[in-house]
Design an enzyme around this catalytic site. Sequence first.
Site, mmCIF file in Angstrom:
data_model
loop_
_atom_site.group_PDB
_atom_site.id
_atom_site.type_symbol
_atom_site.label_atom_id
_atom_site.label_comp_id
_atom_site.label_asym_id
_atom_site.label_seq_id
_atom_site.Cartn_x
_atom_site.Cartn_y
_atom_site.Cartn_z
ATOM 1 N N GLU A 47 0.864 -1.190 0.000
ATOM 2 C CA GLU A 47 0.000 0.000 0.000
ATOM 3 C C GLU A 47 0.904 1.246 0.000
ATOM 4 O O GLU A 47 1.965 1.237 0.623
ATOM 5 C CB GLU A 47 -0.837 -0.004 1.291
ATOM 6 C CG GLU A 47 -1.696 1.227 1.513
ATOM 7 C CD GLU A 47 -2.247 1.290 2.955
ATOM 8 O OE1 GLU A 47 -1.495 1.031 3.913
ATOM 9 O OE2 GLU A 47 -3.438 1.605 3.112
ATOM 10 N N ASN A 110 -7.159 6.265 -1.451
ATOM 11 C CA ASN A 110 -6.048 5.349 -1.208
ATOM 12 C C ASN A 110 -6.292 4.182 -2.180
ATOM 13 O O ASN A 110 -7.232 3.410 -1.997
ATOM 14 C CB ASN A 110 -6.085 4.904 0.259
ATOM 15 C CG ASN A 110 -4.854 4.115 0.650
ATOM 16 O OD1 ASN A 110 -4.133 3.612 -0.204
ATOM 17 N ND2 ASN A 110 -4.632 3.981 1.947
ATOM 18 N N LYS A 127 -9.564 2.090 -1.611
ATOM 19 C CA LYS A 127 -9.722 1.537 -0.253
ATOM 20 C C LYS A 127 -11.046 1.955 0.392
ATOM 21 O O LYS A 127 -11.358 3.145 0.501
ATOM 22 C CB LYS A 127 -8.552 1.998 0.605
ATOM 23 C CG LYS A 127 -8.506 1.422 2.007
ATOM 24 C CD LYS A 127 -7.193 1.869 2.670
ATOM 25 C CE LYS A 127 -7.008 1.337 4.077
ATOM 26 N NZ LYS A 127 -5.698 1.759 4.622
ATOM 27 N N GLU A 146 -5.742 8.893 7.980
ATOM 28 C CA GLU A 146 -6.320 8.436 6.701
ATOM 29 C C GLU A 146 -7.720 9.005 6.480
ATOM 30 O O GLU A 146 -8.111 9.284 5.349
ATOM 31 C CB GLU A 146 -6.363 6.908 6.645
ATOM 32 C CG GLU A 146 -5.013 6.304 6.333
ATOM 33 C CD GLU A 146 -5.132 4.869 5.882
ATOM 34 O OE1 GLU A 146 -5.795 4.572 4.889
ATOM 35 O OE2 GLU A 146 -4.530 4.013 6.575
ATOM 36 N N CYS A 172 -4.711 -2.868 3.002
ATOM 37 C CA CYS A 172 -4.374 -2.771 4.428
ATOM 38 C C CYS A 172 -5.534 -3.044 5.375
ATOM 39 O O CYS A 172 -5.895 -4.184 5.592
ATOM 40 C CB CYS A 172 -3.729 -1.427 4.717
ATOM 41 S SG CYS A 172 -2.864 -1.479 6.303
ATOM 42 N N ASN A 197 0.471 -1.068 5.388
ATOM 43 C CA ASN A 197 1.392 -0.281 6.232
ATOM 44 C C ASN A 197 0.804 -0.339 7.627
ATOM 45 O O ASN A 197 -0.195 0.329 7.908
ATOM 46 C CB ASN A 197 1.400 1.202 5.841
ATOM 47 C CG ASN A 197 2.174 1.509 4.573
ATOM 48 O OD1 ASN A 197 3.304 1.971 4.616
ATOM 49 N ND2 ASN A 197 1.539 1.283 3.434
HETATM 50 N N1 CDT Z 1 -2.774 1.556 6.567
HETATM 51 C C1 CDT Z 1 -3.644 0.931 7.385
HETATM 52 O O1 CDT Z 1 -4.783 0.710 7.018
HETATM 53 N N2 CDT Z 1 -3.196 0.572 8.620
HETATM 54 C C2 CDT Z 1 -4.024 0.006 9.636
HETATM 55 C C3 CDT Z 1 -3.501 0.327 10.983
HETATM 56 C C4 CDT Z 1 -3.809 1.673 11.410
HETATM 57 S S1 CDT Z 1 -5.175 1.781 12.426
HETATM 58 C C5 CDT Z 1 -5.038 3.371 13.082
HETATM 59 C C6 CDT Z 1 -4.128 -1.509 9.575
HETATM 60 O O2 CDT Z 1 -5.245 -2.000 9.698
HETATM 61 O O3 CDT Z 1 -3.124 -2.189 9.467
#
Ligand code: CDT
Length: 319
Positions: A47, A110, A127, A146, A172, A197
């Site tokens: 991502e 995203n 996303k 985000e 993600c 990430n």
């Molecule tokens: N990038 C992403 O979606 N990361 C989320 C963690 C952050 S939650 C504040 C994940 O689900 O891995």
Amino acid sequence: MPRFIHVAAAQMGPVAKAETRTQVVRRLIELMREAKSRGAELVVFPEMALTTFFPRWLIEDQTELDAYYECEMPSHETAPLFEESRRLGIGFYLGYAELVREGGTKRRFNTSILVDRNGVIVGKYRKVHLPGHADPQPGREHQHLEKRYFESGDTGFPVWRCFGGVLGMCLCNDRRWPETYRVMGLQAVEMVLLGYNTPFTHTGHADIDGLTSFHNHLSMQAGAYQNATWVVGAAKCGVEEGSSMLGQSVIVAPSGEIAAMALTLGDEVITARADLAMGQRYRETIFDFARHREPGSYRLIIDRKGAVPPPEKDETVFE
Ligand code: CDT
């Protein structure tokens, strides 16, 4: 009849704030070449692979913020990746921040794309499940903005018939939601591609954050098994601008078993020879949706946002 695809997940170590697109694309090309040299026909990148994970900062300057987004794909800077894909005959999945200008307004997503072996974009996904918050939270070492920098995707979860099978995408946080896989599962998906990430401190609760690795694999393995699909998850990981992020990229089989896993927190390619027909046995037995799903029983609450509160009186108590 087995239908094999040689697939790779190209995990990336940190991308520094100062790294240019050209430098990152050079890294991606190196990973793509390694994937190809190990027999892969398709490589999955993380991502937001082209930049550092900028939602960790409050960025109020519009020019500074816009610089993290791609306004066209391919662009002058990303074109070499598409050219290499065509030259090598290898497809790829790539996550990036997308900026769309519609009339006078800017829309931000995203996004991930799926590119075929000729370097042609065959699918785009935006996303759906955006984690974090829209306003900065005091006391956090790293923000997760985000919800400020993106709108929820408008693509749903489509699947594409390509690479000899039925492929889908997500990004993600989507991987934690059963609906993500199920919507694609209902379209007979055979391989779900995803980049992530994931900072180790994403909830701020030590007991939950301590299980970050476990929940990562739990989500992908359950999603794979319950929907009879391969899942390919590629991390951007390591310590990126002071934020420590999870690696453990994986290729998961429809059995829920891990077929390959990254061992480092840096740039690393993992591969698997995946039989796209493997899920069929599950779809004809335990997960034969036509025979065993009972959508009528789910319908009462399935469209609700938020949980349905339990009855006020405990009606399960027998006197
Ligand atoms: N990038 C992403 O979606 N990361 C989320 C963690 C952050 S939650 C504040 C994940 O689900 O891995």
